[in-house]
Design an enzyme around this catalytic site. Structure first.
Site, PDB file in Angstrom:
ATOM      1  CB  CYS A  78      -0.900   0.015   1.239  1.00 44.30           C
ATOM      2  SG  CYS A  78       0.021  -0.035   2.767  1.00 44.30           S
TER       3      CYS A  78
ATOM      4  CB  CYS B  69       3.968  -0.611   2.384  1.00 47.32           C
ATOM      5  SG  CYS B  69       2.503  -1.309   3.155  1.00 47.32           S
TER       6      CYS B  69
END
Lengths: 79, 319
Positions: free
Chosen positions: A10, A13
């Site tokens: 995501c 991240c």
């Protein structure tokens, strides 16, 4: 030093990865940085909140995007 | 404190800018400045406090706690914990796996998964600032209510075999949870507050701006005729439109405000907003990794029905 970034890909991240890279180059340390996206492997660390950062097998941050300051402290403190 | 804000807004608009009280534009601007500052202050305070509270409820702890609970009690606790446990949609998969692995029933896990994105503190603050405590309170109560009821229903349907098999094979490792110092909690909360404010700041301006403009200029138009109280299909239609869409909760507030200002009842507008935040196509794609199509469809169906029900309830309660 082995740094693993746990997360399924995501945006939070990616941001964590970017900050880890920055902190490592700022400190000038040699580190092997790996992204872990496989769910089985992520869960083996007992982490439920991603992104998480693991240094030499120890979970040091989870469920948040750590600040670069915090990362620098974690990286230099562990050495 | 709000009185200081009112004085400040008046000072800026009527003194410094020299606009005349009573004029449409001046009053709209006064209203805009007052509301923007009020909501930004509320947001800062509430997000900060909520983040500090959340740091005491990491998902690993919630998981341990819920592991000993069965349905009903479990569903209620899961829905309430969903509010205080930090959650981002990218964590939905590890959470889902971790909960099931520790023996938490599927229905209880789903209660948590529903309440966490549905009850959102940014949306709460904006509703509180723009519509008052009554709407804000109903928003929390209905979010938690939907999570409890949908979780119980889904738990009864025996859908466990529609969870992807690999989920049950995963072994969750022992978590070495690092307990943060209070200083660390406060620093994290502060950083997070800044992150959120940067993300939603624009939406606050748009939301309040839309409200200020609409108050003065836009007449009640065809929307009220077709999506107003007279049309019993308006609520399900709003939910149907909202499900595939995704936006953060703050982004939906301007829409809620524009709709209600044009005569759409608050229940219909909130149903749209909840459908947008609780259910979305991106979320379906993420959850598909752990749920087979049958479970995913039932999950979306039951939650959508619950939102429709709450929409009708709101329309009946708030007039």
């Amino acid at each position: 030093m082995l740094i693993q970034i746990l997360g399924s890909g995501c945006s939070r991240c990616h941001e964590t990865e970017r900050r880890v890279l920055n902190a490592v180059s700022r400190l000038g340390i040699a580190a092997d940085i790996r992204k872990v996206t496989d769910m089985k492997e992520i869960m083996s660390f007992g982490v439920l909140g991603t992104p998480a950062v693991v240094i030499d097998g120890k979970v040091v941050s989870q469920g948040k995007v750590p600040s670069e300051d915090e990362l620098r402290k974690l990286l230099s403190g562990d050495k | 404190m709000p009185d200081f804000l009112k004085l400040f807004a008046d000072l800026v608009v009527y003194r410094w800018l020299g606009l005349h009280a009573g004029a449409h534009l001046a009053d709209a601007l006064d209203f805009f400045i007052y509301d923007v500052i009020k909501i930004l202050l509320l947001l800062t305070a509430i997000i900060f406090v909520v983040s500090v509270i959340r740091s005491f409820f990491p998902p690993e702890k919630t998981r341990q706690f819920l592991g000993r609970k069965r349905s009903w009690v479990g569903n209620i606790l899961a829905a309430l914990l969903g509010i205080v446990t930090p959650f981002c949609s990218c964590s939905a998969v590890p959470l889902f796996i971790g909960f099931l692995e520790s023996g938490i029933p599927l229905g209880v896990t789903l209660s948590f998964l529903i309440s966490s994105p549905t009850v959102n503190e940014v949306a709460l603050v904006m509703l509180l600032g723009l519509f008052g405590w009554k709407v804000a309170g109903l928003y929390i109560a209905s979010g938690v209510g939907i999570a409890i009821v949908a979780g119980i229903i889904l738990g009864r349907l025996k859908l466990e075999r529609y969870v992807e098999e690999y989920v049950y094979q995963i072994k969750v490792g022992a978590a070495d949870y690092v307990r943060p110092t209070f200083r660390q909690r406060a620093t994290d909360a502060w950083t997070y507050t800044g992150e959120i404010l940067r993300k939603v700041g624009l939406w606050v301006l748009v939301g309040v701006g839309a409200g200020a403009l609409i108050h003065g200029y836009v007449p009640v138009d065809w929307l009220a005729k077709y999506a107003g109280r007279g049309n019993p299909l308006a609520v399900p239609l709003a939910v149907l439109i909202g499900v595939p869409l995704y936006s953060n909760a703050a982004g939906t507030i301007p829409i809620v405000q524009a709709l209600t200002a044009k005569g759409v009842p608050i229940g219909t507008a909130l149903a749209l907003m909840m459908a947008v935040t609780a259910l979305s196509l991106p979320e379906a794609i993420i959850l598909r990794r752990v749920m087979k199509p049958r479970l995913l469809a039932t999950y979306f169906g039951v939650v959508a029905l619950a939102i429709v029900f709450v929409g009708y309830l709101f329309n009946a309660v708030i007039r």
